[in-house]
Design an enzyme around this catalytic site. Structure first.
Site, PDB file in Angstrom:
ATOM      1  CE1 TYR A  56      -3.063  -2.988   0.362  1.00  0.00           C
ATOM      2  CE2 TYR A  56      -3.468  -2.408   2.645  1.00  0.00           C
ATOM      3  CZ  TYR A  56      -3.712  -3.224   1.559  1.00  0.00           C
ATOM      4  OH  TYR A  56      -4.591  -4.253   1.674  1.00  0.00           O
ATOM      5  CE  LYS A  84      -4.033  -7.293   3.952  1.00  0.00           C
ATOM      6  NZ  LYS A  84      -3.860  -5.891   4.407  1.00  0.00           N
ATOM      7  CG  HIS A 117      -1.599  -8.645  -0.287  1.00  0.00           C
ATOM      8  ND1 HIS A 117      -1.097  -7.368  -0.208  1.00  0.00           N
ATOM      9  CD2 HIS A 117      -2.936  -8.487  -0.374  1.00  0.00           C
ATOM     10  CE1 HIS A 117      -2.076  -6.487  -0.242  1.00  0.00           C
ATOM     11  NE2 HIS A 117      -3.206  -7.147  -0.348  1.00  0.00           N
ATOM     12  CD  GLN A 189      -7.683  -8.741   4.960  1.00  0.00           C
ATOM     13  OE1 GLN A 189      -7.305  -8.057   4.012  1.00  0.00           O
ATOM     14  NE2 GLN A 189      -7.268  -8.522   6.206  1.00  0.00           N
ATOM     15  N   GLY A 219     -17.282  -1.971  -0.680  1.00  0.00           N
ATOM     16  CA  GLY A 219     -16.979  -1.750  -2.079  1.00  0.00           C
ATOM     17  C   GLY A 219     -15.699  -0.945  -2.241  1.00  0.00           C
ATOM     18  N   PRO A 238      14.160  -3.798  -1.345  1.00  0.00           N
ATOM     19  CG  PRO A 238      16.456  -4.007  -1.025  1.00  0.00           C
ATOM     20  CD  PRO A 238      15.137  -4.213  -0.331  1.00  0.00           C
TER      21      PRO A 238
END
Length: 281
Positions: A56, A84, A117, A189, A219, A238
């Site tokens: 993220y 994650k 993830h 998840q 949503g 990296p």
């Protein structure tokens, strides 16, 4: 959601014995100062679970907000922190390094939960859609899944994480993982809401005492910040690319505005958001 409730429905019990708060703040598509302020606001109104991911690009901002609250009455043990790892082919052997990067960005010594993830491994998609890769690439990843999970299990042994799990795994992928896992995933998840119920997957996970956590229950927004807009100062592993997220799956239209959701909300004198979140319990 979809687990054993704690008192007043405020948390669920994981198969590790730990308590995961029933509602958490997701930080996908939240960048820069906006991310830090969102986390501060969530903590100030009583949230105890913050859901992050190195992908993220904002874990440094989350850490900044957390450090401010730790100066007050909130202690580390009061919070449940999830992050994650995105298992690209060249990072499976770097899982320990990846979690240490997240810990450094967050300013933490351990995570409560660390998730794989996506089951896919080479091409990048967005944070909620799988990457488009070939069947041969997927089979190649399955052959390396055992190595990757063993590295995840070692994180528990090292005390870097308290629990490990997966995200966006389907039933077949869960079965493959359970064939060799010494530590059963604590969480899967997945996308879950009235328009994407995944009943069979939920039942399967429950039968294996794996908690199912719902992501994107409201949503997905129609637009997302570009990597340059995040303003993040966090350290990268990296070779980790910055990604502009996009969305294509039609199920993620403006679901909150659908008449059936609005009608239920009106009937119970609630907001559409409250209706959608209530479904997750």
């Amino acid at each position: 959601m979809k687990g054993k409730f704690g008192s007043s429905g405020t948390y669920f019990l994981l198969n590790t014995g730990a308590k995961i708060p029933a509602i958490g703040l997701g930080t996908w598509q939240s960048g820069g100062d906006f991310c830090a302020e969102a986390v501060k606001t969530a903590l100030s109104v009583g949230y105890h679970h913050i859901d992050c991911a190195h992908l993220y690009g904002n874990e440094a901002e989350v850490g900044e907000a957390l450090s401010e609250f730790f100066k007050g009455s909130i202690k580390r043990e009061d919070l449940f922190l999830t992050s994650k790892i995105y298992c690209t082919m060249n990072s499976i052997n770097k899982i320990e390094n990846s979690v240490r990067v997240s810990l450094k960005n967050l300013g933490m010594s351990y995570l409560d939960l660390y998730l794989m993830h996506w089951p896919e491994s080479s091409a990048f998609g967005d944070a909620t859609d799988p990457p488009a890769n070939s069947g041969s690439e997927y089979r190649q990843f399955l052959s390396k899944l055992k190595t990757a999970w063993k590295a995840m299990e070692r994180l528990v042994e090292l005390g870097l994480v308290r629990a490990i799990g997966v995200s966006n795994f389907n039933i077949q992928q869960m079965k493959e993982l359970l064939k060799f896992a010494k530590i059963v995933p604590a969480v899967n998840q997945v996308e879950l809401h009235p328009f994407w119920r995944q009943d069979e997957l939920v039942k399967f996970c429950q039968s294996k005492f794996i908690h199912v956590s719902a992501h994107t229950p409201l949503g997905v927004p129609t637009s997302a910040p570009k990597p340059s807009e995040s303003g993040s100062s966090e350290e990268d592993e990296p070779g980790t690319p910055r990604i502009s997220f996009s969305r294509s799956r039609s199920v993620h239209g403006p679901m909150l505005k659908l008449s059936v959701v609005a009608e239920i909300a009106d009937r119970h004198k609630k907001t559409p958001e409250q209706v959608r979140l209530a479904y997750s319990f």
